[in-house]
Design a protein around this motif. Sequence first.
Motif, PDB file in Angstrom:
ATOM      1  N   ALA A 158       0.846  -1.194   0.000  1.00 53.83           N
ATOM      2  CA  ALA A 158       0.000   0.000   0.000  1.00 53.83           C
ATOM      3  C   ALA A 158       0.881   1.244   0.000  1.00 53.83           C
ATOM      4  N   ARG A 159       0.457   2.248  -0.758  1.00 54.63           N
ATOM      5  CA  ARG A 159       1.230   3.483  -0.867  1.00 54.63           C
ATOM      6  C   ARG A 159       0.338   4.676  -0.537  1.00 54.63           C
ATOM      7  N   ASN A 160       0.964   5.749  -0.073  1.00 56.95           N
ATOM      8  CA  ASN A 160       0.255   6.992   0.243  1.00 56.95           C
ATOM      9  C   ASN A 160       0.577   8.050  -0.797  1.00 56.95           C
ATOM     10  N   LEU A 161      -0.445   8.800  -1.174  1.00 56.26           N
ATOM     11  CA  LEU A 161      -0.252   9.982  -2.006  1.00 56.26           C
ATOM     12  C   LEU A 161      -0.849  11.170  -1.261  1.00 56.26           C
ATOM     13  N   ASP A 162       0.020  12.036  -0.772  1.00 52.26           N
ATOM     14  CA  ASP A 162      -0.410  13.252  -0.073  1.00 52.26           C
ATOM     15  C   ASP A 162      -0.278  14.398  -1.060  1.00 52.26           C
ATOM     16  N   SER A 163      -1.392  14.731  -1.695  1.00 52.42           N
ATOM     17  CA  SER A 163      -1.346  15.721  -2.771  1.00 52.42           C
ATOM     18  C   SER A 163      -1.188  17.134  -2.212  1.00 52.42           C
ATOM     19  N   ASP A 164      -0.468  17.954  -2.939  1.00 52.72           N
ATOM     20  CA  ASP A 164      -0.370  19.363  -2.569  1.00 52.72           C
ATOM     21  C   ASP A 164      -1.719  20.042  -2.841  1.00 52.72           C
ATOM     22  N   PRO A 165      -2.124  21.001  -1.992  1.00 52.41           N
ATOM     23  CA  PRO A 165      -3.397  21.701  -2.238  1.00 52.41           C
ATOM     24  C   PRO A 165      -3.399  22.388  -3.604  1.00 52.41           C
ATOM     25  N   ILE A 166      -4.479  22.198  -4.328  1.00 51.49           N
ATOM     26  CA  ILE A 166      -4.628  22.823  -5.642  1.00 51.49           C
ATOM     27  C   ILE A 166      -5.847  23.743  -5.626  1.00 51.49           C
ATOM     28  N   LYS A 167      -5.817  24.757  -6.487  1.00 50.03           N
ATOM     29  CA  LYS A 167      -6.922  25.705  -6.557  1.00 50.03           C
ATOM     30  C   LYS A 167      -7.964  25.189  -7.553  1.00 50.03           C
ATOM     31  N   VAL A 168      -9.218  25.056  -7.078  1.00 43.53           N
ATOM     32  CA  VAL A 168     -10.321  24.611  -7.929  1.00 43.53           C
ATOM     33  C   VAL A 168     -11.529  25.474  -7.625  1.00 43.53           C
ATOM     34  N   ASN A 169     -12.579  25.323  -8.415  1.00 46.18           N
ATOM     35  CA  ASN A 169     -13.834  26.023  -8.185  1.00 46.18           C
ATOM     36  C   ASN A 169     -14.868  25.040  -7.652  1.00 46.18           C
ATOM     37  N   ASP A 170     -15.589  25.439  -6.605  1.00 44.63           N
ATOM     38  CA  ASP A 170     -16.637  24.558  -6.092  1.00 44.63           C
ATOM     39  C   ASP A 170     -17.872  24.663  -6.969  1.00 44.63           C
ATOM     40  N   LYS A 171     -18.961  24.064  -6.548  1.00 44.07           N
ATOM     41  CA  LYS A 171     -20.179  24.015  -7.365  1.00 44.07           C
ATOM     42  C   LYS A 171     -20.714  25.396  -7.683  1.00 44.07           C
ATOM     43  N   ILE A 172     -20.557  26.334  -6.746  1.00 44.98           N
ATOM     44  CA  ILE A 172     -21.071  27.687  -6.936  1.00 44.98           C
ATOM     45  C   ILE A 172     -20.095  28.542  -7.743  1.00 44.98           C
ATOM     46  N   GLY A 173     -18.852  28.117  -7.812  1.00 47.46           N
ATOM     47  CA  GLY A 173     -17.844  28.871  -8.539  1.00 47.46           C
ATOM     48  C   GLY A 173     -16.832  29.562  -7.662  1.00 47.46           C
ATOM     49  N   ASN A 174     -16.926  29.374  -6.347  1.00 45.93           N
ATOM     50  CA  ASN A 174     -15.952  29.992  -5.452  1.00 45.93           C
ATOM     51  C   ASN A 174     -14.599  29.307  -5.577  1.00 45.93           C
ATOM     52  N   PRO A 175     -13.508  30.059  -5.674  1.00 45.73           N
ATOM     53  CA  PRO A 175     -12.171  29.436  -5.722  1.00 45.73           C
ATOM     54  C   PRO A 175     -11.773  28.924  -4.335  1.00 45.73           C
ATOM     55  N   ILE A 176     -11.394  27.669  -4.265  1.00 46.40           N
ATOM     56  CA  ILE A 176     -11.000  27.060  -2.997  1.00 46.40           C
ATOM     57  C   ILE A 176      -9.693  26.304  -3.189  1.00 46.40           C
ATOM     58  N   MET A 177      -9.016  26.038  -2.086  1.00 50.01           N
ATOM     59  CA  MET A 177      -7.807  25.220  -2.075  1.00 50.01           C
ATOM     60  C   MET A 177      -8.155  23.881  -1.434  1.00 50.01           C
ATOM     61  N   ILE A 178      -7.819  22.790  -2.128  1.00 58.43           N
ATOM     62  CA  ILE A 178      -8.196  21.472  -1.627  1.00 58.43           C
ATOM     63  C   ILE A 178      -7.064  20.481  -1.894  1.00 58.43           C
ATOM     64  N   GLY A 179      -6.829  19.602  -0.929  1.00 58.80           N
ATOM     65  CA  GLY A 179      -5.838  18.538  -1.061  1.00 58.80           C
ATOM     66  C   GLY A 179      -6.382  17.259  -0.462  1.00 58.80           C
ATOM     67  N   VAL A 180      -5.892  16.114  -0.924  1.00 57.69           N
ATOM     68  CA  VAL A 180      -6.393  14.826  -0.440  1.00 57.69           C
ATOM     69  C   VAL A 180      -5.230  13.901  -0.081  1.00 57.69           C
ATOM     70  N   VAL A 181      -5.558  12.900   0.723  1.00 57.46           N
ATOM     71  CA  VAL A 181      -4.642  11.800   1.010  1.00 57.46           C
ATOM     72  C   VAL A 181      -5.254  10.547   0.398  1.00 57.46           C
ATOM     73  N   LEU A 182      -4.476   9.880  -0.444  1.00 60.09           N
ATOM     74  CA  LEU A 182      -4.940   8.689  -1.151  1.00 60.09           C
ATOM     75  C   LEU A 182      -4.084   7.496  -0.753  1.00 60.09           C
ATOM     76  N   VAL A 183      -4.747   6.395  -0.407  1.00 58.53           N
ATOM     77  CA  VAL A 183      -4.059   5.136  -0.123  1.00 58.53           C
ATOM     78  C   VAL A 183      -4.399   4.173  -1.256  1.00 58.53           C
ATOM     79  N   TRP A 184      -3.370   3.684  -1.954  1.00 63.17           N
ATOM     80  CA  TRP A 184      -3.603   2.845  -3.127  1.00 63.17           C
ATOM     81  C   TRP A 184      -2.551   1.749  -3.215  1.00 63.17           C
ATOM     82  N   ARG A 185      -2.821   0.764  -4.064  1.00 64.94           N
ATOM     83  CA  ARG A 185      -1.864  -0.303  -4.324  1.00 64.94           C
ATOM     84  C   ARG A 185      -2.154  -0.918  -5.686  1.00 64.94           C
TER      85      ARG A 185
END
Length: 284
Positions: A94-121
């Motif tokens: 199993a491996r971890n991916l700790d993504s750097d926060p990226i700028k995206v738009n939410d459903k309404i269009g507000n710019p937000i910063m979001i990052g995730v932790v992914l466990v995969w193999r």
Amino acid sequence: MKEEKSYSAKSGFLMVFLVLTMLVIGIFGLVLIKNPFFVILIPLVIGCIPGFTIVNPNETSVLVLFGAYKGTILGNGFFWVNPFFSKRKVSLRARNLDSDPIKVNDKIGNPIMIGVVLVWRVKDTYKATFDVNDYANFVAIQSEAAIRGMAGSYPYDNFEDEMAEITLRSGGNEVSELLERELSERLAIAGIEVMEARINYLAYAAEIAGAMLRRQQATAVVAARFKIVEGAVSMVEMALEQLKEKDVIELDEEKKATMVSSLMVVLCSDKDATPVLNTGSLYQ
């Protein structure tokens, strides 16, 4: 489309015994018997050595013969295969991916910063090895695409979309399940299994963070004021009912209005009220 298939490799310990036996026979024949025929065994011994391979726990070895996929050694231990096989180790850990926060738009269009932790193999070694160029890089890029798709499905919060039951900030398991489904669909082509995906960073983008903070503070103040007024009205109503039931004093409508006004000021004020004593009559 081809899929992973298991390859039954020979025991490496048995082949070590056979190779050593051929080596001893070859040396014995050349030195003692002096028969040149035994020299053939020496190249055979040397040719067998590249066929030995060790597969560690949670690791596999993908076997290819002149461009043709022959199978994957799924077991662990010491093995011997065709010396002409090319062997590529693939980890199943199993491996971890700790993504750097990226700028995206939410459903309404507000710019937000979001990052995730992914466990995969890796689940399918054939797809991971041959269907994509670099499966680790593929996971990183597709994870970013999945984050953008998921973030556009929900608002950051329900301040602007009051009908939203699920938001990025409070969605919890629902948001994580959607992210896992999105990632599983994208990574299936590479034979990757998504074990867990969670949001580990969520914030408004810098250009609107200050305005959103002031809005949240204003909303909190309004909500607090609403509760204070609601409680004050209940207390005034209870006071009037108690005075009437116990016949402490009979108040006309004008005095009731004055009493209600005074109580509301006292109960709803930000600061402690300063009483003013009336030394005259009630009507002065």
